[in-house]
Design a protein around this motif. Structure first.
Motif, short mmCIF file in Angstrom:
data_model
loop_
_atom_site.label_atom_id
_atom_site.label_comp_id
_atom_site.label_asym_id
_atom_site.label_seq_id
_atom_site.Cartn_x
_atom_site.Cartn_y
_atom_site.Cartn_z
N CYS A 13 3.14 9.29 0.28
CA CYS A 13 1.76 9.54 0.67
C CYS A 13 1.68 10.63 1.71
O CYS A 13 2.63 10.84 2.47
CB CYS A 13 1.13 8.25 1.21
N LEU A 15 -0.93 10.66 3.94
CA LEU A 15 -1.55 10.10 5.14
C LEU A 15 -0.63 8.98 5.66
O LEU A 15 0.34 8.59 4.98
CB LEU A 15 -2.94 9.52 4.83
N ARG A 16 -0.97 8.47 6.82
CA ARG A 16 -0.17 7.40 7.42
C ARG A 16 -1.11 6.34 8.00
O ARG A 16 -1.06 6.06 9.20
CB ARG A 16 0.71 7.96 8.56
N CYS A 17 -1.98 5.80 7.16
CA CYS A 17 -2.94 4.81 7.65
C CYS A 17 -2.21 3.70 8.41
O CYS A 17 -1.21 3.17 7.91
CB CYS A 17 -3.72 4.22 6.49
N TYR A 19 -2.78 0.66 8.98
CA TYR A 19 -2.68 -0.67 8.37
C TYR A 19 -1.76 -0.67 7.15
O TYR A 19 -1.60 -1.68 6.49
CB TYR A 19 -4.07 -1.19 7.97
N CYS A 20 -1.19 0.49 6.85
CA CYS A 20 -0.38 0.61 5.63
C CYS A 20 1.04 1.06 5.91
O CYS A 20 1.98 0.49 5.36
CB CYS A 20 -1.08 1.59 4.68
N MET A 21 1.20 2.07 6.76
CA MET A 21 2.53 2.67 6.95
C MET A 21 2.79 2.99 8.41
O MET A 21 1.86 3.30 9.15
CB MET A 21 2.57 4.04 6.26
N GLY A 61 1.13 4.27 -2.98
CA GLY A 61 1.24 5.63 -2.52
C GLY A 61 -0.02 6.44 -2.87
O GLY A 61 -1.08 5.89 -3.07
N ASN A 93 -6.63 8.65 -1.74
CA ASN A 93 -7.16 8.95 -0.41
C ASN A 93 -8.03 10.21 -0.44
O ASN A 93 -8.58 10.60 0.58
CB ASN A 93 -6.03 9.08 0.62
N SER A 319 2.02 0.24 -0.06
CA SER A 319 2.18 1.59 -0.61
C SER A 319 3.25 1.64 -1.69
O SER A 319 3.26 2.53 -2.52
CB SER A 319 2.52 2.58 0.50
FE1 SF4 Z 1 -1.46 6.47 2.07
FE2 SF4 Z 1 -3.28 4.99 0.84
FE3 SF4 Z 1 -1.43 3.84 2.46
FE4 SF4 Z 1 -3.34 5.35 3.53
S1 SF4 Z 1 -3.65 3.43 2.40
S2 SF4 Z 1 -1.13 5.46 4.01
S3 SF4 Z 1 -3.67 6.86 2.00
S4 SF4 Z 1 -1.05 4.84 0.54
#
Ligand code: SF4
Ligand code: SAM
Length: 323
Positions: A13, A15-17, A19-21, A61, A93, A319
């Motif tokens: 990905c 981005l690095r949201c 809550y995700c990564m 991802g 995204n 992801s």
């Molecule tokens: Fe990437 Fe989507 Fe995770 Fe955001 S939510 S880090 S855009 S995979």
């Protein structure tokens, strides 16, 4: 039986949201582990022709970073079934969508869901760790112009970060004709930062929206749709809340997931996977792949059990499963 297939095309990905990564990203899957374009299309074809799948959603991802996406969509759309072509959609995204929306629409993509948690530049930057709000806005506009509608927007609220912006985001989406849905934060982040007490629950989301809008339950039965939908100020516009944690809809779930490395998962929260890539590379026939897939689906658990004290977060983050 599952009729809705979510296919993750990559775990990478841009981005690095939060809550995700984690900020540094993750150990990405080796290229040789990832399904090739032909392998993805073969498994999707097995699912459509032999398992009754009617809707295919590509995710990750970030699916837009996957080379070959447009071809994969076109080849999915070309699968012949007695009921006509399957519905195809993309969860993204939005980065780069402005450039690819027309090609995707021409390949037969029906719809997009774009993730956007804030329309304030600083908050967006804080949440995604990238200053790219303008790209997402352009991506949304490109998708709408290309006819990939109704364009849906997915948002996650984080306490102390954007939980004061729910009504602002809804107003912004309403002005542009996008259908907004809030998703409760789920325990699927790689860094295990989720807590039941810290998350913003559906009741809070609705209370904050109701301070600015009149919400009434939308008429139609919810069926297998995860979003509870509400008419905004009498409609026709709606807003949705996907309360996977506090109002689970497992009993009506008709989804099955295929990871970018070819594992079948019957639930985001499943701890088991069934390896179709190994079988496929070992020479399995389509009938054998379908049988293996069916066995996996029959073993689907009745519920996700997040509220159970023995709940264990799956070892793959969102992801890598495909959100
Ligand atoms: Fe990437 Fe989507 Fe995770 Fe955001 S939510 S880090 S855009 S995979
Ligand atoms: N990168 C694409 C995107 O962001 O839309 C597709 C993959 S992303 C994992 C799919 C969806 O999952 C996004 O809408 C994202 O906001 C959501 N998501 C990611 N982590 C989440 C979490 N811990 N809880 C709830 N939703 C989450």
């Amino acid at each position: 039986m599952a009729t809705d297939l979510r296919v993750s095309l990559t775990d990478k990905c841009n981005l690095r949201c939060t809550y995700c990564m984690p900020a540094e990203g993750l150990d990405w899957m080796a290229g040789s582990d990832q399904l090739t374009e032909d392998e993805v299309v073969r498994l999707v074809t097995v699912a459509v022709e032999r398992l009754g799948v009617r809707e295919v959603r590509f995710t990750g991802g970030e699916p837009l970073v996957r080379r070959g996406l447009v071809d994969i969509v076109a080849r999915t759309k070309a699968i012949e079934t007695p009921l006509g072509a399957v519905e195809t959609s993309l969860t993204t995204n939005g980065l780069g969508l402005a450039r690819t929306a027309v090609a995707l629409a021409e390949a037969g993509l029906d719809r997009v869901n774009v993730s956007l948690d804030s329309v304030r530049r600083e908050t967006f930057h804080q949440l995604t760790r990238r200053d790219r709000l303008h790209d997402v806005v352009a991506g949304l506009e490109g998708a709408a112009a290309a006819g990939l509608g109704p364009v849906k927007v997915n948002a996650v609220l984080m306490r102390g970060v954007n939980d004061d912006q729910a009504a602002e985001l809804l107003g912004w989406c309403l002005e542009r004709g996008y259908e907004l849905r809030f998703i409760e934060q789920m325990p699927l982040d790689a860094q295990h930062g989720w807590s039941r007490d810290g998350m913003i629950v559906a009741d809070e989301i609705l209370a904050s929206l109701e301070a600015a809008f009149v919400l009434t339950p939308a008429e139609e039965p919810r069926g297998s749709a995860p979003a509870e939908r509400f008419l905004v100020n009498g409609g026709p516009a709606t807003v949705g809340v996907i309360a996977s944690v506090t109002r689970p809809f497992c009993g009506d779930c008709d989804r099955v997931r295929l990871t970018a490395d070819g594992q079948v998962r019957t639930c985001l929260f499943a701890r088991e996977e069934s390896d179709l890539r190994g079988a496929m590379r070992g020479g399995a026939t389509d009938a054998e792949l379908a049988e293996r897939w069916l066995v996996a689906m029959r073993g689907k658990a009745a519920g996700h059990g997040i509220d159970d004290p023995t709940f264990l977060q799956p070892s793959r983050p969102m992801s890598a499963i495909g959100g």
